[in-house]
Write an enzyme that holds these catalytic residues in place. Structure first.
Site, PDB file in Angstrom:
ATOM      1  N   GLY A   1       0.814  -1.215   0.000  1.00 48.95           N
ATOM      2  CA  GLY A   1       0.000   0.000   0.000  1.00 48.95           C
ATOM      3  C   GLY A   1       0.845   1.261   0.000  1.00 48.95           C
ATOM      4  O   GLY A   1       0.543   2.238  -0.707  1.00 48.95           O
ATOM      5  N   THR A   2       1.939   1.263   0.760  1.00 53.55           N
ATOM      6  CA  THR A   2       2.791   2.449   0.844  1.00 53.55           C
ATOM      7  C   THR A   2       3.378   2.774  -0.530  1.00 53.55           C
ATOM      8  O   THR A   2       3.370   3.925  -0.964  1.00 53.55           O
ATOM      9  CB  THR A   2       3.935   2.198   1.854  1.00 53.55           C
ATOM     10  OG1 THR A   2       3.336   1.914   3.122  1.00 53.55           O
ATOM     11  CG2 THR A   2       4.858   3.390   1.972  1.00 53.55           C
TER      12      THR A   2
ATOM     13  N   ASN B   1      -7.972   4.133   8.692  1.00 53.34           N
ATOM     14  CA  ASN B   1      -7.404   2.948   9.341  1.00 53.34           C
ATOM     15  C   ASN B   1      -7.479   2.990  10.863  1.00 53.34           C
ATOM     16  O   ASN B   1      -7.301   1.970  11.512  1.00 53.34           O
ATOM     17  CB  ASN B   1      -5.951   2.763   8.897  1.00 53.34           C
ATOM     18  CG  ASN B   1      -5.148   4.032   9.017  1.00 53.34           C
ATOM     19  OD1 ASN B   1      -5.482   5.044   8.384  1.00 53.34           O
ATOM     20  ND2 ASN B   1      -4.109   4.009   9.816  1.00 53.34           N
TER      21      ASN B   1
ATOM     22  N   GLN C   1      -7.645   0.059   3.422  1.00 56.57           N
ATOM     23  CA  GLN C   1      -8.498  -0.544   4.459  1.00 56.57           C
ATOM     24  C   GLN C   1      -9.888  -0.892   3.929  1.00 56.57           C
ATOM     25  O   GLN C   1     -10.591  -1.705   4.528  1.00 56.57           O
ATOM     26  CB  GLN C   1      -8.647   0.400   5.670  1.00 56.57           C
ATOM     27  CG  GLN C   1      -7.372   0.590   6.463  1.00 56.57           C
ATOM     28  CD  GLN C   1      -6.925  -0.668   7.225  1.00 56.57           C
ATOM     29  OE1 GLN C   1      -7.685  -1.623   7.396  1.00 56.57           O
ATOM     30  NE2 GLN C   1      -5.680  -0.679   7.669  1.00 56.57           N
TER      31      GLN C   1
ATOM     32  N   SER D   1      -3.624  -3.107  -0.808  1.00 55.41           N
ATOM     33  CA  SER D   1      -2.535  -3.855  -0.170  1.00 55.41           C
ATOM     34  C   SER D   1      -3.025  -5.261   0.175  1.00 55.41           C
ATOM     35  O   SER D   1      -4.146  -5.424   0.667  1.00 55.41           O
ATOM     36  CB  SER D   1      -2.113  -3.115   1.101  1.00 55.41           C
ATOM     37  OG  SER D   1      -1.148  -3.859   1.794  1.00 55.41           O
TER      38      SER D   1
ATOM     39  N   HIS E   1      -1.808  -7.553   2.413  1.00 57.21           N
ATOM     40  CA  HIS E   1      -1.774  -8.115   3.772  1.00 57.21           C
ATOM     41  C   HIS E   1      -2.909  -7.623   4.671  1.00 57.21           C
ATOM     42  O   HIS E   1      -3.040  -8.052   5.810  1.00 57.21           O
ATOM     43  CB  HIS E   1      -0.407  -7.893   4.442  1.00 57.21           C
ATOM     44  CG  HIS E   1      -0.124  -6.502   4.912  1.00 57.21           C
ATOM     45  ND1 HIS E   1      -0.045  -6.176   6.246  1.00 57.21           N
ATOM     46  CD2 HIS E   1       0.108  -5.371   4.230  1.00 57.21           C
ATOM     47  CE1 HIS E   1       0.241  -4.889   6.354  1.00 57.21           C
ATOM     48  NE2 HIS E   1       0.347  -4.379   5.146  1.00 57.21           N
TER      49      HIS E   1
ATOM     50  N   THR F   1      11.701  -7.545 -10.927  1.00 55.90           N
ATOM     51  CA  THR F   1      11.126  -8.881 -11.144  1.00 55.90           C
ATOM     52  C   THR F   1       9.844  -9.030 -10.341  1.00 55.90           C
ATOM     53  O   THR F   1       9.808  -8.723  -9.156  1.00 55.90           O
ATOM     54  CB  THR F   1      12.145  -9.959 -10.718  1.00 55.90           C
ATOM     55  OG1 THR F   1      13.320  -9.778 -11.501  1.00 55.90           O
ATOM     56  CG2 THR F   1      11.597 -11.365 -10.928  1.00 55.90           C
TER      57      THR F   1
ATOM     58  N   CYS G   1       4.816   5.491  20.300  1.00 53.04           N
ATOM     59  CA  CYS G   1       5.720   5.899  21.362  1.00 53.04           C
ATOM     60  C   CYS G   1       7.066   6.258  20.732  1.00 53.04           C
ATOM     61  O   CYS G   1       7.763   5.400  20.222  1.00 53.04           O
ATOM     62  CB  CYS G   1       5.882   4.733  22.329  1.00 53.04           C
ATOM     63  SG  CYS G   1       6.288   5.262  23.964  1.00 53.04           S
TER      64      CYS G   1
HETATM   65  C1  PLP Z   1      -5.007   3.412   4.923  1.00 53.17           C
HETATM   66  C2  PLP Z   1      -3.665   2.792   4.727  1.00 53.17           C
HETATM   67  N1  PLP Z   1      -2.902   3.190   3.703  1.00 53.17           N
HETATM   68  C3  PLP Z   1      -1.693   2.661   3.466  1.00 53.17           C
HETATM   69  C4  PLP Z   1      -1.175   1.685   4.281  1.00 53.17           C
HETATM   70  C5  PLP Z   1       0.177   1.099   3.976  1.00 53.17           C
HETATM   71  O1  PLP Z   1       0.038  -0.192   3.444  1.00 53.17           O
HETATM   72  P1  PLP Z   1       1.254  -1.241   3.499  1.00 53.17           P
HETATM   73  O2  PLP Z   1       1.343  -1.709   4.926  1.00 53.17           O
HETATM   74  O3  PLP Z   1       0.849  -2.339   2.572  1.00 53.17           O
HETATM   75  O4  PLP Z   1       2.478  -0.524   3.042  1.00 53.17           O
HETATM   76  C6  PLP Z   1      -1.916   1.249   5.388  1.00 53.17           C
HETATM   77  C7  PLP Z   1      -1.376   0.247   6.330  1.00 53.17           C
HETATM   78  O5  PLP Z   1      -1.717   0.216   7.499  1.00 53.17           O
HETATM   79  C8  PLP Z   1      -3.200   1.817   5.615  1.00 53.17           C
HETATM   80  O6  PLP Z   1      -3.974   1.432   6.636  1.00 53.17           O
END
Ligand code: PLP
Length: 385
Positions: A71-72, A151, A179, A199, A201, A237, A327
């Site tokens: 996702g990032t 999230n 999410q 994403s 996971h 790849t 934290c």
């Molecule tokens: C709303 C949202 N965007 C992006 C991400 C990032 O996804 P990833 O963990 O696959 O990099 C998250 C992960 O918690 C998320 O909740």
């Protein structure tokens, strides 16, 4: 001891069927999809099959999907990819103050590179206002990036309306749907969206795999250079086991989507009812929107106890949940989402996020409420000594 995992918004357990298809590929089908021999062609077929499957479920064309490393990366590719290409048209981007850091920190970097970012405020339920958005648009605005569902508190944004507004002004619209995937039905074609991040996971698929939907015809500057993979939009790849696992995970998620999300709503109401009994209805506050929420995320403040103490006490009893706060060097950083919702400090300091999914039961929700009740009783007794 109990072991109750209520942190599915952070990462989900991999579905056994997903693990099984991935294991087979990792041990038996290790070809590189760019190789011309039989192993390579077989990998390519699996890659194409996974893409077709994901696109059929998300309602888009295969050339509109770029597989990424999560996702990032999808968020980064969307924001950097579009802004660097359109900077001659304008340097203004609109987002919200409650986005994930994958968006907020990307925006920080874009600001350093000379872009102007408007961070829309949210109301006490976590929603942006369409009139604020309309007021924020300028001649220079090239992109709007708003998350589908949050999230931390689960609040869903008016994505359809935002998309229509963006389109009527000729501005690109990116949605972080990390999410929302598997929690609400998503059709890329139906929404007026140009880019959408996913994403694996978060949907019982593998970590480190994701996708970015890029509407047909939309150009995007790559962030990674190397091979010609993903139509030159993401070199490297391909992670065949990962993307096949991702496709399988979405397929399982979409099978009986309604029944499954109804079940999440049942888990939510079971936890809330049990907390009302065990803790007392006046001793906790639900944060977020009362109707527009992702069904698997429930954020609750228990003003009698700070989040970290409650989370640690729960962890000792085998219950894993989380708080939005982090934290950093010994000092507690309060959640930027709850802060943006302008909630009182005591609510900010005592918020806990429960997020649930595959494997969770109503009995676990009852048990969680009982344990929280016992922890709070201990605190009340101590304070009356
Ligand atoms: C709303 C949202 N965007 C992006 C991400 C990032 O996804 P990833 O963990 O696959 O990099 C998250 C992960 O918690 C998320 O909740």
């Amino acid at each position: 001891m109990n072991s109750i995992y209520l942190d599915h918004a952070a990462s989900t357990p991999i579905h056994p069927e997903v693990a099984s298809v991935m294991m087979k590929i990792m041990t038996e089908q290790y070809g590189n999809a760019s190789s011309v021999h039989t192993f390579g062609r077989s990998a390519k077929r699996m890659l194409n099959g996974a893409r077709d499957q994901v696109c059929a479920l998300l309602d888009c064309y295969p050339d509109e999907l770029v597989f990424t490393g999560g996702g990032t990366e999808s968020d980064n590719l969307a924001l950097f990819g579009v802004s660097s290409l359109l900077s001659h048209k304008g340097k203004h981007i609109i987002t919200s103050s409650i986005e994930h850091h994958a968006i907020l920190h990307t925006c920080d970097q874009l600001e350093r590179e000379g872009f102007q970012i408007t961070y829309l405020p949210v109301d006490a339920t976590g929603q942006i206002s369409l009139s604020d958005l309309e007021d924020a648009i300028t001649e220079e605005t090239i992109l709007i990036s708003i998350m589908y569902g949050n999230n931390e508190v689960g609040t869903i944004q008016p994505i359809k309306e935002i998309g229509e507004l963006a389109r009527s002004r000729g501005i690109l619209f990116h949605v972080d749907a990390v999410q929302a995937l598997g929690a609400v039905p998503i059709s890329c074609k139906e929404l007026a969206v140009d880019l959408m991040s996913f994403s694996a996971h978060k949907v019982n698929g593998p970590q480190g795999v994701g996708a970015l939907y890029v509407r047909r015809g939309l150009q995007l500057n790559a962030r990674l250079y190397g091979g010609l993979q993903e139509k030159k939009r993401r070199a490297g790849t391909e992670n065949i086991a990962g993307v096949v696992g991702f496709a399988k995970a979405i397929e399982i998620m979409y099978d009986q989507l309604k029944e499954r999300t109804d079940y999440y709503v049942l888990l939510r109401s079971t936890l809330l009812d049990a907390l009302a009994r065990e803790v007392g209805r006046d001793f906790f506050i639900v944060n977020g929107h009362s109707t527009e929420f992702l069904p698997h995320i429930l954020n609750i403040s228990f003003p009698e106890i700070d989040s970290e103490t409650l989370l640690m006490s729960m962890d000792m009893e085998g219950i894993a949940a989380s708080s939005g706060s982090a934290c950093t060097s010994g000092s507690l950083e309060l959640s930027h989402v709850l802060k943006a919702m302008n909630l009182p400090e005591q609510i900010l300091k005592s918020a806990v996020r429960f997020s649930y999914g595959l494997g969770n039961t109503t009995e676990e929700m009852e048990c969680t409420a009982r344990i929280i009740g016992t922890i709070l009783q201990r605190i009340r007794k101590r304070d009356h000594r």
